[in-house]
Enzyme design. Structure first.
Site, mmCIF file in Angstrom:
data_model
loop_
_atom_site.group_PDB
_atom_site.id
_atom_site.type_symbol
_atom_site.label_atom_id
_atom_site.label_comp_id
_atom_site.label_asym_id
_atom_site.label_seq_id
_atom_site.Cartn_x
_atom_site.Cartn_y
_atom_site.Cartn_z
ATOM 1 N N HIS A 156 108.823 60.361 69.922
ATOM 2 C CA HIS A 156 109.319 60.571 70.376
ATOM 3 C C HIS A 156 110.121 59.838 71.753
ATOM 4 C CE1 HIS A 156 107.168 63.504 68.476
ATOM 5 N NE2 HIS A 156 107.860 64.589 68.882
ATOM 6 N N ASN A 188 103.802 52.372 71.395
ATOM 7 C CA ASN A 188 104.589 53.969 71.092
ATOM 8 C C ASN A 188 102.577 54.582 71.054
ATOM 9 O OD1 ASN A 188 105.710 56.809 70.748
ATOM 10 N ND2 ASN A 188 104.142 56.280 68.105
#
Length: 344
Positions: A156, A188
């Protein structure tokens, strides 16, 4: 000079001198006003300036004009403007991921304000699913199959946790147009998540927090002494580019005192992280870069001259320190199971 600093230096982000952790003076890039066909829209960089009320404001996202040269057809745009409930962005058709994303975080937007009632419905990430963005033309769209067994997470750019105020807002963060390939373990799911959490925690100190996320492609020095930019492309056929680095650029504001609520104290800073595992104990300040360096290498003008000249460095206004939250692993396991399942 670190590898990241050297790469940004070679990319032409600064003139003269070496890179330092301090903000350097620079002239903001002008907004392009080139005439194009009415059928072609282009996205101008998201410039933050000071409005008449003293609050930071985003400039217009797009502009249209005309030209007889493109009467019978046109090649653009390169970037598609995206306006969602929790963010705005520009999607890069060539790279199949955002060129940049922009958010405005407050205690109220995160559902943490004692002065604003929480919404009746809030976002639940277990109810959200990754999906292709059908607003992007099919030939330029990132696809679920591109990430399947790629070795990268669907990272994201605007975190789902920043859009908890409604399920619709959270669902919009799961469009692949908000994703870029990121190393999973150590980045991440760990250090990058710590940095996202740090950005949210800024709302406890500042009334307004503007966050820009920018995928970057920085050069490296080869054995022959020459500098080159090389990156992986995932998918079959190859479709989505893998950034070498990611930048988080923040701008914060708060009243200078309760007696002067309309006079704001601004702070800004940029952090450039390699798309690679980063040890938990690494100090966040190790990744500090001048805002101008990110602007130059990304081809963006994020802040106006007025903002740059009046802003303190963010690490002078608050502690630049991430909190290691390993319990995020448990929260993200359902997401990871979905990530390795076959695309439909």
């Amino acid at each position: 000079m670190s590898a990241i600093q050297a790469a940004i230096f070679v990319a032409g982000t600064l003139v003269g001198g070496g890179l330092t952790a301090a903000i350097v003076k620079s002239v903001a890039l002008p907004v392009d006003k080139t005439s194009v066909s009415p059928a072609v829209s282009f996205v101008t960089p998201p410039v933050v300036g000071l409005g008449t009320n003293g609050h930071a404001e985003l400039s217009s996202l797009a502009s249209l004009s005309s030209s007889a040269v493109l009467k019978y057809g046109n090649p653009g745009p390169i970037a598609d403007p995206i306006v969602r409930r929790a963010y705005v962005a520009a999607y890069d058709r060539r790279l199949r991921h955002p060129a940049w994303t922009a958010e405005h975080l407050t205690l109220a937007s995160l559902g943490k304000s004692a002065l604003v009632a929480s919404p009746d419905e809030s976002g639940d990430r277990t109810k959200s699913a990754f999906k292709e963005d059908e607003s992007i033309p099919a030939p330029f769209r990132a696809r679920l199959a591109d990430y399947f067994r790629s070795g990268y997470d669907r990272g994201h750019m605007v975190p789902a946790a920043d859009a908890k105020f409604s399920q619709e807002a959270m669902d919009e963060t799961f469009f692949l147009s908000n994703m870029a390939p990121q190393v999973g373990d150590g980045f991440n799911r760990h250090y990058w998540a710590y940095l996202e959490d740090w950005c949210r925690r800024l709302t406890g100190t500042f009334s307004d927090v503007y966050v820009f996320t920018v995928p970057l492609y920085l050069p490296h020095k080869d054995p022959d002494g020459k500098w080159r930019i090389t990156h992986e492309v995932i998918g079959s056929p190859p479709n989505v580019s893998v950034p070498t680095h990611f930048a988080k650029v923040v701008l914060t504001s708060k009243p200078t005192s309760p007696a002067t609520p309309n006079i704001l104290e601004l702070a800004a800073g940029a952090f450039v992280l390699p798309n690679a595992p980063i040890p938990d104990e690494t100090p966040l300040e190790k990744f500090v870069m001048p805002v101008e360096a990110v602007e130059r290498v990304a081809g963006l003008a994020l802040f106006s001259d007025a903002v740059k000249s009046t802003s303190k460095h963010i690490c002078q206004s608050t502690k630049c320190e991430v909190i290691v939250r390993r319990f995020d692993d448990a929260r993200k396991r359902p997401e990871m199971r979905r990530a390795i399942s076959a695309p439909k």
